[in-house]
Scaffold this active site. Structure first.
Site, PDB file in Angstrom:
ATOM      1  N   HIS A 129      41.363  40.168  44.215  1.00  0.00           N
ATOM      2  CA  HIS A 129      41.849  38.858  43.753  1.00  0.00           C
ATOM      3  C   HIS A 129      42.880  38.319  44.738  1.00  0.00           C
ATOM      4  O   HIS A 129      43.630  39.081  45.366  1.00  0.00           O
ATOM      5  CB  HIS A 129      42.379  38.901  42.317  1.00  0.00           C
ATOM      6  CG  HIS A 129      43.527  39.830  42.059  1.00  0.00           C
ATOM      7  ND1 HIS A 129      44.827  39.508  42.348  1.00  0.00           N
ATOM      8  CD2 HIS A 129      43.568  41.072  41.516  1.00  0.00           C
ATOM      9  CE1 HIS A 129      45.628  40.504  41.985  1.00  0.00           C
ATOM     10  NE2 HIS A 129      44.887  41.478  41.490  1.00  0.00           N
ATOM     11  N   ASP A 132      45.213  35.905  43.993  1.00  0.00           N
ATOM     12  CA  ASP A 132      46.484  35.479  43.385  1.00  0.00           C
ATOM     13  C   ASP A 132      47.440  36.643  43.182  1.00  0.00           C
ATOM     14  O   ASP A 132      47.031  37.810  43.127  1.00  0.00           O
ATOM     15  CB  ASP A 132      46.227  34.761  42.052  1.00  0.00           C
ATOM     16  CG  ASP A 132      45.427  35.609  41.060  1.00  0.00           C
ATOM     17  OD1 ASP A 132      44.507  36.333  41.480  1.00  0.00           O
ATOM     18  OD2 ASP A 132      45.745  35.547  39.850  1.00  0.00           O
ATOM     19  N   ASP A 153      49.251  44.823  45.090  1.00  0.00           N
ATOM     20  CA  ASP A 153      48.385  44.197  44.060  1.00  0.00           C
ATOM     21  C   ASP A 153      48.012  42.792  44.492  1.00  0.00           C
ATOM     22  O   ASP A 153      48.679  41.851  44.111  1.00  0.00           O
ATOM     23  CB  ASP A 153      49.124  44.193  42.725  1.00  0.00           C
ATOM     24  CG  ASP A 153      48.291  43.607  41.606  1.00  0.00           C
ATOM     25  OD1 ASP A 153      47.069  43.495  41.754  1.00  0.00           O
ATOM     26  OD2 ASP A 153      48.888  43.233  40.576  1.00  0.00           O
ATOM     27  N   GLU A 174      42.920  36.202  38.702  1.00  0.00           N
ATOM     28  CA  GLU A 174      42.834  37.469  37.966  1.00  0.00           C
ATOM     29  C   GLU A 174      44.096  37.727  37.171  1.00  0.00           C
ATOM     30  O   GLU A 174      44.054  38.234  36.048  1.00  0.00           O
ATOM     31  CB  GLU A 174      42.596  38.633  38.951  1.00  0.00           C
ATOM     32  CG  GLU A 174      42.248  39.971  38.279  1.00  0.00           C
ATOM     33  CD  GLU A 174      43.428  40.773  37.778  1.00  0.00           C
ATOM     34  OE1 GLU A 174      43.237  41.663  36.936  1.00  0.00           O
ATOM     35  OE2 GLU A 174      44.577  40.527  38.207  1.00  0.00           O
ATOM     36  N   GLU A 175      45.238  37.350  37.771  1.00  0.00           N
ATOM     37  CA  GLU A 175      46.520  37.679  37.128  1.00  0.00           C
ATOM     38  C   GLU A 175      46.773  36.868  35.858  1.00  0.00           C
ATOM     39  O   GLU A 175      47.699  37.166  35.104  1.00  0.00           O
ATOM     40  CB  GLU A 175      47.681  37.485  38.120  1.00  0.00           C
ATOM     41  CG  GLU A 175      47.657  38.458  39.303  1.00  0.00           C
ATOM     42  CD  GLU A 175      47.977  39.904  38.917  1.00  0.00           C
ATOM     43  OE1 GLU A 175      48.133  40.185  37.719  1.00  0.00           O
ATOM     44  OE2 GLU A 175      48.050  40.740  39.834  1.00  0.00           O
ATOM     45  N   GLU A 182      39.955  46.611  42.094  1.00  0.00           N
ATOM     46  CA  GLU A 182      41.292  47.176  42.242  1.00  0.00           C
ATOM     47  C   GLU A 182      41.539  48.387  41.349  1.00  0.00           C
ATOM     48  O   GLU A 182      40.964  48.535  40.275  1.00  0.00           O
ATOM     49  CB  GLU A 182      42.354  46.121  41.943  1.00  0.00           C
ATOM     50  CG  GLU A 182      42.408  45.693  40.494  1.00  0.00           C
ATOM     51  CD  GLU A 182      43.398  44.563  40.277  1.00  0.00           C
ATOM     52  OE1 GLU A 182      44.548  44.661  40.731  1.00  0.00           O
ATOM     53  OE2 GLU A 182      43.013  43.573  39.637  1.00  0.00           O
ATOM     54  N   HIS A 192      53.718  44.120  40.357  1.00  0.00           N
ATOM     55  CA  HIS A 192      54.496  43.226  39.489  1.00  0.00           C
ATOM     56  C   HIS A 192      55.994  43.567  39.512  1.00  0.00           C
ATOM     57  O   HIS A 192      56.758  43.000  38.737  1.00  0.00           O
ATOM     58  CB  HIS A 192      53.975  43.223  38.040  1.00  0.00           C
ATOM     59  CG  HIS A 192      52.528  42.838  37.897  1.00  0.00           C
ATOM     60  ND1 HIS A 192      51.969  42.452  36.692  1.00  0.00           N
ATOM     61  CD2 HIS A 192      51.528  42.746  38.800  1.00  0.00           C
ATOM     62  CE1 HIS A 192      50.680  42.176  36.877  1.00  0.00           C
ATOM     63  NE2 HIS A 192      50.397  42.350  38.151  1.00  0.00           N
TER      64      HIS A 192
HETATM   65 ZN   LIG Z   1      45.711  43.207  40.583  1.00  0.00          ZN
END
Ligand SMILES: [Zn+2]
Length: 418
Positions: free
Chosen positions: A79, A81, A111, A146-147, A174, A375
């Protein structure tokens, strides 16, 4: 801050991609698409971009195989984003991709911009340096959103003819980093259900013993939910797989009381009280079986009903036993002396949509001995671990490409509903 002249081109491209601010709530998808197209051109890959939702591009860079549609393709998904940052808690600019003592700091370093670039750079090595010719089409796919649930990205894309045309046999997606000395591999996810339980009963004055009021009934029903929670927590602590690995969060179902509401006035017994639960159902628990439990708990008291705030209607896993794709992954790891830790993802990724489309998905972000910083503030990835991951994909892609097994050409066999 740092000199990139002597830097590995993969690291330089990784850092360039990290500097594109694809951060919610306003990700720069235009900038990302332009950069990814440039990367694709450099490698001589075909590019297609699908705006299933305007402004939210799905970028697919394709390395054509020699066997065309007669073999299923490999889809290497990531992804674009990233999640927002709290700038005041970062010691580095989250979008500068500074390299400090070998650590590359940026939102998305783990990520999962690392993985997207590792796919492309593995193709650089195989295609441009080694002259490898794949049999299968290899599609490097970059998806938006995705997030924030993937609703305008992967969830919609799997219903398009463009997805069908990819002819996917396996999707890599992922995973997570791992502080232990192994790569985690995710072959399933838990199904999130959010439910609101409403308890209705007699109302009256707060000074009386009135029969059948909502409070005691709510207490008894809640006790059933929480007893199940205790049971699952005990299983997490004591459970062991057949091969000796201890249970992890993905192996059990979590039930958490997250909302409570009701009441009109301090001296009035209300006629309704509500409670909300966040439930994550493990693939080890069939959804129908859990639904039956819910029904029984709520039916145990008169006037109790529930509704779904969020319902995951089905859940598919990618079985590993006898799975030729998994065997190729295992052989790659073994040859590189890397341990794999196959498990169930505790939360959700775009892989759930892929498996729902009846294509197997394996989630792996090759990061071991690495703190899990997705995150988090000061998200970073060690340059050396990034390059190890690149080597891993460089070894893995030919092994996947060369899988010879009729079952690999029938993706439906490798998704099982739970
Ligand atoms: Zn991710």
């Amino acid at each position: 801050m740092t000199d990139t002249a002597a830097e590995h081109i993969a690291v330089t491209n990784f850092r360039r991609y990290l500097r594109v601010k694809t951060v919610h709530p306003e990700p720069d998808y235009v900038g990302a698409e332009a950069l990814l197209r440039e990367f694709g051109r450099d490698l001589g890959l075909e590019a297609q971009v699908h705006n299933v939702v305007p402004g939210k591009p799905i970028v697919i860079l394709t390395w054509r195989g020699t066997h065309g549609k007669s073999l299923k393709s490999l889809v290497l998904n990531s992804h674009i984003d990233v999640v927002p940052v709290f700038r005041e808690f970062w010691t580095q600019d989250p979008f500068a991709a500074n390299k400090v003592n070998g650590r590359i700091y940026a939102r998305g370093a783990q990520d999962m911009k690392c993985v997207g670039i590792q796919y492309l750079e593995a193709i650089r090595v195989l295609k441009l340096q080694r002259g490898y010719m794949p049999k299968r089409d290899i599609h490097v796919m970059f998806v938006p959103d995705e997030e924030i649930g993937g609703h305008d990205g992967m969830e919609k894309f799997i219903h398009t003819p463009e997805w069908t045309a990819l002819n996917a046999g396996l999707v890599l997606d992922e995973g997570l980093g791992n502080p232990e000395n192994a790569y985690k591999v995710y072959h399933g996810e838990r199904a999130p259900w959010w439910i609101k339980v409403s308890v209705k009963g007699e109302t009256g004055h707060g000074s009386q013993f009135i029969e059948n009021t909502p409070g005691p009934k709510l207490q008894r029903v809640m006790a059933k939910f929480l007893a199940f929670r205790d049971e699952q927590e005990a299983q997490l602590k004591a459970g062991v797989h057949a091969d000796g690995r201890p249970f992890s969060l993905g192996d059990v179902t979590t039930v958490n009381l997250t909302m409570l509401s009701g009441g009109v006035q301090w001296n009035v017994i209300p006629n309704q009280l509500d409670m909300g639960f966040d439930i994550r159902i493990s693939p080890r628990m069939p959804l129908a079986k859990f639904r039956a439990l819910l029904d029984a708990w709520c039916a145990s008291e008169e006037g109790v009903s529930y509704e779904f705030i969020q319902l995951t209607p089905c859940n598919f896993v990618t079985p590993l036993d006898n799975n030729p794709w998994w065997h190729a992954l295992q052989a790659t790891a073994k040859a590189r002396d890397v341990a794999l830790d196959p498990t169930v993802f505790p939360a959700a990724t775009d892989s759930r949509y892929v498996r729902r489309a009846r294509v197997p998905a394996l989630g792996i972000s090759p990061m071991r001995n690495t703190p899990v910083l997705l995150h988090c503030h000061d998200e970073y990835l060690d340059e050396s671990m990034f390059l190890e991951g690149l080597d891993f994909y460089t070894a893995l892609l030919p092994r996947l490409d060369e899988v010879v097994d009729p079952t690999a050409e029938d993706p439906k066999l490798w998704t099982v509903e739970c």
